[in-house]
Write a protein that holds these residues in place. Structure first.
Motif, mmCIF file in Angstrom:
data_model
loop_
_atom_site.group_PDB
_atom_site.id
_atom_site.type_symbol
_atom_site.label_atom_id
_atom_site.label_comp_id
_atom_site.label_asym_id
_atom_site.label_seq_id
_atom_site.Cartn_x
_atom_site.Cartn_y
_atom_site.Cartn_z
ATOM 1 N N PHE A 78 -18.906 27.374 29.769
ATOM 2 C CA PHE A 78 -19.217 28.020 28.483
ATOM 3 C C PHE A 78 -19.464 26.979 27.393
ATOM 4 O O PHE A 78 -20.320 27.173 26.526
ATOM 5 N N ILE A 79 -18.713 25.881 27.429
ATOM 6 C CA ILE A 79 -18.848 24.828 26.419
ATOM 7 C C ILE A 79 -20.147 24.041 26.591
ATOM 8 O O ILE A 79 -20.928 23.869 25.647
ATOM 9 N N THR A 80 -20.393 23.555 27.794
ATOM 10 C CA THR A 80 -21.486 22.597 28.010
ATOM 11 C C THR A 80 -22.874 23.208 27.856
ATOM 12 O O THR A 80 -23.837 22.479 27.588
ATOM 13 N N VAL A 81 -22.992 24.524 28.010
ATOM 14 C CA VAL A 81 -24.311 25.147 27.847
ATOM 15 C C VAL A 81 -24.818 24.995 26.417
ATOM 16 O O VAL A 81 -26.023 25.098 26.154
ATOM 17 N N TRP A 104 -23.083 19.064 34.313
ATOM 18 C CA TRP A 104 -21.882 18.319 33.969
ATOM 19 C C TRP A 104 -20.944 18.315 35.171
ATOM 20 O O TRP A 104 -20.713 19.357 35.783
ATOM 21 N N GLU A 105 -20.414 17.167 35.493
ATOM 22 C CA GLU A 105 -19.418 17.069 36.564
ATOM 23 C C GLU A 105 -18.033 17.177 35.936
ATOM 24 O O GLU A 105 -17.686 16.427 35.026
ATOM 25 N N VAL A 106 -17.255 18.133 36.434
ATOM 26 C CA VAL A 106 -15.926 18.402 35.883
ATOM 27 C C VAL A 106 -14.882 18.169 36.969
ATOM 28 O O VAL A 106 -14.982 18.738 38.060
ATOM 29 N N VAL A 107 -13.886 17.330 36.686
ATOM 30 C CA VAL A 107 -12.846 17.003 37.659
ATOM 31 C C VAL A 107 -11.473 17.223 37.025
ATOM 32 O O VAL A 107 -11.243 16.853 35.873
ATOM 33 N N VAL A 108 -10.575 17.842 37.791
ATOM 34 C CA VAL A 108 -9.187 18.011 37.363
ATOM 35 C C VAL A 108 -8.346 16.971 38.101
ATOM 36 O O VAL A 108 -8.363 16.908 39.338
ATOM 37 N N PHE A 109 -7.621 16.151 37.348
ATOM 38 C CA PHE A 109 -6.751 15.142 37.943
ATOM 39 C C PHE A 109 -5.339 15.703 38.080
ATOM 40 O O PHE A 109 -4.795 16.298 37.141
ATOM 41 N N PHE A 125 -10.835 13.940 28.810
ATOM 42 C CA PHE A 125 -11.865 13.052 28.276
ATOM 43 C C PHE A 125 -13.238 13.538 28.715
ATOM 44 O O PHE A 125 -13.375 14.347 29.633
ATOM 45 N N ALA A 126 -14.258 13.039 28.035
ATOM 46 C CA ALA A 126 -15.648 13.247 28.442
ATOM 47 C C ALA A 126 -16.358 11.915 28.305
ATOM 48 O O ALA A 126 -16.065 11.127 27.390
#
Length: 269
Positions: A70-73, A84-89, A97-98
């Motif tokens: 929803f944000i990156t659009v 956008w590549e999104v990763v959860v650590f 971070f971005a």
């Protein structure tokens, strides 16, 4: 003297070439090549994925991806044109971070502080705003200019005695860290708060949640936050004040938003 003049000329040339204005009207210097920054962001992201444990929990990943979508659009294509590549650590660290090049990292620990989709959107909007406003470019450009300035000054003080030279260089080092670079950090953080709040509102997330988020952050810090003057981050209270003041801009954006996000946090606060 000749080397000092050459270095000064380089400083002026780089400054003139990189002058522009941010979306909030702040003057900035950013002369790094965007493709190079994107490559640096991608490389750093890959290194982080190798060194830190990546979460494989489907519910958590789906939740974070939902908010990110929803944000990156609403991110301008000039900032990033693509997926956008999104990763959860899988870490209890309270962080996110971005990076340039369309990379977002979220640590599981922050999901206990950002209690719902709106607060996570405030975090994500803030981090993506750093990319939109080219803050990484500014930071690197400022450090390079500071380095050239110290070189020029180092040549100018070459005739000083050893004791005075050492004291002068030490003082210049402190100035470069706190007088030049650190204020850039604080202005970046404030700008990212405002731009991020507007961004989350456009995406259909309640901008008032950004205030609650930083109230939660203040509680989570346990009073261990460094003094604002020597911190790259504004104090929590300063952030809250700025965000309250920007609600007059972000709230109408939220009311106009057609999106209705329904992302459910699987981690209870």
């Amino acid at each position: 003297m000749k080397r000092t003049l050459i270095t000064s000329a380089l400083l002026l040339a780089l400054t003139a070439a990189g002058c522009s204005t941010s979306s909030t009207g702040r003057n900035k210097i950013a002369f790094m090549d965007q493709n190079q920054l994107n490559a640096m962001g991608a490389e750093s992201f890959e290194e982080m994925k190798k060194k830190q444990k990546v979460s494989t929990d489907k519910k958590t990943n789906d939740y974070v991806q939902c908010v990110a979508d929803f944000i990156t659009v609403h991110v301008p294509k000039s900032a990033h044109d693509g997926e956008w590549e999104v990763v959860v650590f899988d870490s209890d660290q309270i962080n996110a971070f971005a990076l340039p090049g369309g990379k977002i990292g979220v640590y599981k620990g922050i999901l206990k502080v950002a209690e719902d989709q709106h607060q996570l959107a405030a975090i994500m909007g803030h981090e993506v705003a750093h990319v939109i406003e080219e803050h990484a470019n500014e930071r690197i450009s400022a450090e390079q200019l500071a380095g050239l300035g110290l070189i020029a000054t180092g040549v100018a003080i070459g005739d000083m005695n050893v004791e005075h030279k050492a004291l002068t260089i030490a003082a210049l080092g402190i100035f470069a860290e706190y007088g030049v670079l650190m204020p850039y950090g604080r202005s970046h953080e404030t700008e990212a708060d405002i731009v991020g709040q507007d961004l989350m509102a456009k995406a259909g997330f309640n901008p008032e949640a950004s205030i609650k988020l930083w109230q939660n952050m203040a509680k989570a810090s346990g009073g261990n936050q460094p003094p604002e003057f020597l911190s790259t981050h504004p104090s929590n209270q300063s952030r809250i004040k700025e965000l309250r003041g920007n609600l007059s801009n972000s709230s109408p954006l939220y009311k106009k938003a057609t999106a209705k996000p329904n992302c459910v946090n699987p981690i209870k606060a």
